[in-house]
Each structure stands twice: as structure tokens, then as C-alpha cells.
Design an enzyme around this catalytic site. Structure first.
Site, PDB file in Angstrom:
ATOM      1  N   GLU A 270      18.477  10.818 113.195  1.00  0.00           N
ATOM      2  CA  GLU A 270      19.040   9.808 112.287  1.00  0.00           C
ATOM      3  C   GLU A 270      20.459  10.053 111.816  1.00  0.00           C
ATOM      4  O   GLU A 270      20.862  11.897 111.486  1.00  0.00           O
ATOM      5  CB  GLU A 270      18.220   9.731 110.971  1.00  0.00           C
ATOM      6  CG  GLU A 270      16.758   9.139 111.096  1.00  0.00           C
ATOM      7  CD  GLU A 270      16.013   9.581 110.118  1.00  0.00           C
ATOM      8  OE1 GLU A 270      17.140   8.894 108.893  1.00  0.00           O
ATOM      9  OE2 GLU A 270      14.362   9.110 110.011  1.00  0.00           O
ATOM     10  N   GLU A 324      17.657  -3.363 105.896  1.00  0.00           N
ATOM     11  CA  GLU A 324      16.006  -3.626 105.437  1.00  0.00           C
ATOM     12  C   GLU A 324      15.474  -4.176 104.019  1.00  0.00           C
ATOM     13  O   GLU A 324      15.867  -3.341 102.990  1.00  0.00           O
ATOM     14  CB  GLU A 324      14.864  -2.532 105.501  1.00  0.00           C
ATOM     15  CG  GLU A 324      14.952  -2.924 107.747  1.00  0.00           C
ATOM     16  CD  GLU A 324      14.097  -0.980 107.963  1.00  0.00           C
ATOM     17  OE1 GLU A 324      13.267  -1.126 107.322  1.00  0.00           O
ATOM     18  OE2 GLU A 324      15.146  -0.669 108.375  1.00  0.00           O
ATOM     19  N   LYS A 327      12.832  -1.806 101.608  1.00  0.00           N
ATOM     20  CA  LYS A 327      13.469  -0.610 100.954  1.00  0.00           C
ATOM     21  C   LYS A 327      13.121  -0.384 100.070  1.00  0.00           C
ATOM     22  O   LYS A 327      13.530  -1.030  99.449  1.00  0.00           O
ATOM     23  CB  LYS A 327      14.043   0.444 102.024  1.00  0.00           C
ATOM     24  CG  LYS A 327      13.717   0.383 103.669  1.00  0.00           C
ATOM     25  CD  LYS A 327      14.905   0.702 104.258  1.00  0.00           C
ATOM     26  CE  LYS A 327      14.826   1.944 104.333  1.00  0.00           C
ATOM     27  NZ  LYS A 327      13.547   2.847 104.715  1.00  0.00           N
ATOM     28  N   GLU A 333      20.209   2.330 100.697  1.00  0.00           N
ATOM     29  CA  GLU A 333      18.735   2.645 101.498  1.00  0.00           C
ATOM     30  C   GLU A 333      18.095   1.198 102.295  1.00  0.00           C
ATOM     31  O   GLU A 333      17.901   0.901 103.852  1.00  0.00           O
ATOM     32  CB  GLU A 333      17.490   2.960 100.432  1.00  0.00           C
ATOM     33  CG  GLU A 333      17.096   4.142 100.509  1.00  0.00           C
ATOM     34  CD  GLU A 333      17.025   5.067 101.523  1.00  0.00           C
ATOM     35  OE1 GLU A 333      15.736   5.128 102.042  1.00  0.00           O
ATOM     36  OE2 GLU A 333      17.468   5.390 102.364  1.00  0.00           O
TER      37      GLU A 333
END
Length: 475
Positions: A270, A324, A327, A333
């Protein structure tokens, strides 16, 4: 003395050779470099996996994805696409995976029905297990990796690698890189046997490296690897680092070398940069996200390596594929995505096969939902969801033979669930200056230069070719 005809033939031949050479070296990395991406599904507005897989295969240069579980719909969606897939075994499965029967059952359920139609390149055993500080998981981690590899070999799936993602919290004294080492106790009990396994099985050490979680207002140019930034000197090696990403990778390498495993490859599981954070946070916008990921794609594909690992390439997965909206945690985030849920690119970093259009503004309802979901303050870490402990394993004896002679395929390219977390590098106090929280209350500086170096270089090459052709035609 050569005749004019011979001179012209010679000149034309020379020009042709020069043209071919310049055409090769002038290719921008973004047109040829493949890149991986983390495909998470914590959103209420995401397309079905089959649509996502078709989009990646047909519209982008992304050739590998990392999933946070083994969702069967997602695995089936990537069958026959040419996109390789890293899958993740849940944290809570680790004690069972440390048993021969449990590992065999997991392979039969989560790999055998899909492989090789879906090119599963690696199984990640959990996610950032060391950060859980759960003794039952930590003690079972390396035995689970060994036993799972043996189960894959027994099923004739020898080419599938096995590893486990780690945050940079596994290190201490990681700045400067030459001083980095694994945490005391973990170095002998966990990372020595883990690196032995990875070395024998020819699998990589997976690390989640985020300059985003290590920058402040003063070090933003260093975190984004902007040209001509002053960098950070390492007195131990005499190297001045101008890229925090390279420094983070070299810190991992130094820790591995201290244990005698510098030949183990490093895979970046990541890394990324958000397009939005708390109001006033310096260095967070689509411009900075594009700047970081453009640098990253060119860097990992160039083959230049790092100061301590020259000429190495690093299989790398950007976090994340989509924004997203479900999250938890801070605003950032939910805003690491390369794409909006409708596949509109957030910015252009050269991974699209066609034209890139600007993203549409967020709908008021979605903005209100994000405001409600935001934490009161932007912090540099969020806890990984941890599956409940399932107890100590009773079967840690596994065939060591399965670790050897199992190199990944030469073409290896390298979900939701308990193990998903993007704020990987900021969960533990690492005892180094790169873990400073981003400073708030400042304005975002403009990025250095919007045009890519490759575009500029191609322009100069075209001028050179025009001049050369003019000279040849007058010979």
C-alpha cells in the site's frame, strides 16, 4: 574517397539508427509502466466486481489488484482478464491456517475454485498483524505462512507466493535509513524466521509505505519527491535522500540486512496520497495526490531502484482504486481513490488508455453524509479491524520442502473484511521524525510543474530528429 551516393546511404543508415535509439529512450514511463491498485469495497455506491474488472482490463494500464479478502464474486470477475490478483486471508483465520488440515481446507475453498483462470499471484496472510499486538496471532503468523505454502504446493499451486503485509511500525530508529532495525524481540522471534521463509520460498516482504503519514508543512516537498528539494542526509551512509518513499524502503532494507536477509525482495502493498482531508491541512488536494502517484509510477517502473537497492524494481500497489464513502475514521480515509465510484478519474497520472475527464463535484447529499462520518480531528492513524482470536495453534510442524524451488512466475504482476486498513504506516509510534502529523491551518502550496518530464523530453527529441533529417538531406 566515397561517392556522394555512398555518403548519403551511410548518413541515412546512421540517421535510422539514431532514430530507433531515441524513439526507444524517449518513451514516457506512463505509457508502458503497469501498476497495481488496492481494490476495497467499503462504499454504498460501487459498481459490481464484473464491471470493475472489465473497466480495469479495457480502460486502464493497471495490471494487478490487491483484495482485502477472497470474495468469490471478485475472484470470478478477474478470470481471463490478464490482471493478477493478490488475495488476503483474514486475521482471524491465522491460527487455523497454522494447522495442516486448516490450511488445506482454506486452499480448497478460496484458491482451487478460481485458480488458474484467475491469476492469483500471492496470498497475504492477514494484514499488519504485528500492529494488533495479539499474541495468538503473532505467534501463529509465520507457522501459518509456512503451512499455507505447503498446502498450496500440495495442491500443485507452487507458483502462488505467500507473505504478510506490514506497516512501518515494525521498525525502530528508521530515520535515517542506515540506523533502521526491527523492533526488539520481534527481530529474533518473528522476522528472522519470517525472512528465512520468504528467502526460501522466493516470496517478497510486503510493506505498506506512506510518505503521507510522515510529512509536515516543512517536509512536503521531500514527501512528494519534488525536484530540487533539499532532502534529508543520512550520516551513516553519506546519502542525501530527496524522496521520503525511497528512504522508507531503504529503512526496511537496512533492517533486513542487519539480520542477513538483504536479498529478499520488497513488495509495496500500500502507498498513496488522498485528495481531501480536514479543512486547512496543507498538502492535500487532487494536485498533490496526482503529483505523488505520478512520481510513484515513474519511480517504480524506471528500474532505478533506491540508493541502497540500485536497479531494483518494486511490485507496488496504490491505495486505493475508489473513494469509499463508508470507511470510518478521518476524512482522508474516504478519499484515497484514483477514481470516483462512477469510474471518473480523480486526476491524470497516465494510467488511462483513453482521454481523461475531470471529476464531477460531489452531490450535496454525499457531502453531508461525509461530514457526518468525519472524525472530529484528522489523525495519522486508524485502528485495523481485528478478527477475534481463535486460540493458539497446536500444529506448527510443516514441511520445509515446500519453501524451496518455488519462484514466482516471470510474468508475475503483481475487499472488504477484517484486515483492511489504509492508514498503515501511522498506527505505531516508530520513534522517528517522519511520523509527525500533518500540520493544519495552512494553505496548500501549488505543485511544482504540471507537465511531465517525458512530454518535455519527447519535444526535444523531435527537434533533434528534425535537425538530423535536415542535415542528412543536404549531404
Amino acid at each position: 574517397m566515397a561517392t556522394p551516393c555512398h555518403c548519403r546511404r551511410h548518413a541515412l543508415g546512421t540517421f535510422a539508427a539514431i532514430y530507433v535509439f531515441l524513439a526507444i529512450v524517449a518513451q514516457p514511463f506512463t505509457t508502458t509502466t503497469a501498476i497495481g491498485v488496492n481494490y476495497g469495497t467499503k462504499g454504498d455506491n460501487l459498481a459490481p466486481p464484473s464491471t470493475v474488472a472489465a473497466f480495469l482490463a479495457n480502460r486502464t494500464r493497471i495490471d494487478r489488484v490487491k483484495l482485502f479478502d477472497t470474495n468469490p464474486d471478485m475472484l470470478r470477475a478477474f478470470a481471463g482478464t490478464g490482471i493478477s490478483v493478490m488475495v488476503t486471508a483474514a486475521n482471524g483465520d491465522i491460527p487455523i491456517l497454522a494447522t495442516t488440515q486448516g490450511a488445506a481446507a482454506w486452499v480448497a475453498s478460496n484458491v482451487a475454485p478460481f485458480y488458474p483462470a484467475t491469476e492469483i499471484s500471492l496470498v497475504a496472510v492477514g494484514n499488519e498483524i504485528m500492529d494488533t499486538h495479539d499474541p495468538s496471532l503473532i505467534d501463529s503468523l509465520v507457522p501459518a505462512m509456512r503451512t499455507l505454502k505447503a498446502a498450496l504446493a500440495a495442491a500443485a499451486f507452487r507458483r502462488i507466493r505467500v507473505s504478510t503485509p506490514n506497516s512501518l511500525g515494525i521498525l525502530v530508529d528508521s530515520s535515517p535509513p542506515s540506523a533502521a532495525r526491527f523492533r526488539d524481540g520481534w527481530d529474533v522471534a518473528v522476522f528472522t524466521p519470517m525472512l528465512q521463509f520468504l528467502q526460501r520460498s522466493k516470496s517478497p516482504l510486503v510493506v505498506n509505505a506512506y510518505p503521507y503519514f510522515g510529512y509536515n508543512g516543512d517536509t512536503l516537498p521531500y514527501a512528494l519527491a519534488r525536484p530540487n528539494n533539499p532532502g534529508v542526509a543520512d550520516a551513516g551512509t553519506g546519502i542525501t535522500y530527496t524522496s521520503m518513499f525511497e528512504a522508507q524502503l531503504d529503512s526496511v532494507y537496512s533492517a533486513m540486512k542487519k539480520l542477513g536477509f538483504e536479498d529478499v525482495e520488497i513488495l509495496v502493498g500500500e502507498t498513496g496520497w488522498p485528495t481531501k482531508a480536514m479543512d486547512g491541512q496543507i498538502g492535500v488536494s487532487p494536485a498533490e495526490a496526482a503529483e505523488y502517484n505520478r512520481y510513484l509510477i515513474n519511480e517504480v517502473g524506471s528500474g532505478s531502484g533506491t540508493p541502497l537497492m540500485p536497479k531494483r524494481t518494486f511490485e507496488t500497489y496504490i491505495f486505493a482504486l475508489f473513494n469509499e464513502d463508508l470507511k470510518p475514521g478521518p476524512v482522508a480515509e474516504r478519499n484515497f481513490g484514483l477514481f470516483q465510484p462512477d469510474f471518473t478519474p480523480m486526476y491524470d497520472v497516465g494510467i488511462m488508455k483513453g482521454p481523461v475527464t475531470a471529476p464531477a463535484p460531489a452531490a450535496p447529499a454525499k457531502a453531508a453524509r461525509e461530514s457526518k462520518a468525519s472524525a472530529p480531528t484528522e489523525v495519522n492513524g486508524s485502528s485495523s479491524a481485528m478478527a477475534p482470536s481463535m486460540g493458539e495453534s497446536t500444529d506448527h510442524k510443516t514441511p520445509e520442502a515446500a519453501e524451496g524451488g518455488d519462484a514466482p512466475p516471470s510474468s508475475a504482476k503483481s475487499g472488504p473484511g477484517d484486515s483492511e486498513s489504509s492508514e498503515a504506516a501511522a498506527k505505531d509510534d516508530q520513534g522517528n521524525s517522519e511520523k509527525t502529523s500533518p500540520r493544519e491551518g495552512s494553505t496548500t502550496p501549488p505543485p511544482d510543474g504540471a507537465a511531465s518530464k517525458s512530454t518535455s523530453f519527447l519535444f526535444h527529441v523531435s527537434c533533434i530528429l528534425a535537425i538530423a533529417l535536415s542535415v542528412v538531406m543536404h549531404v
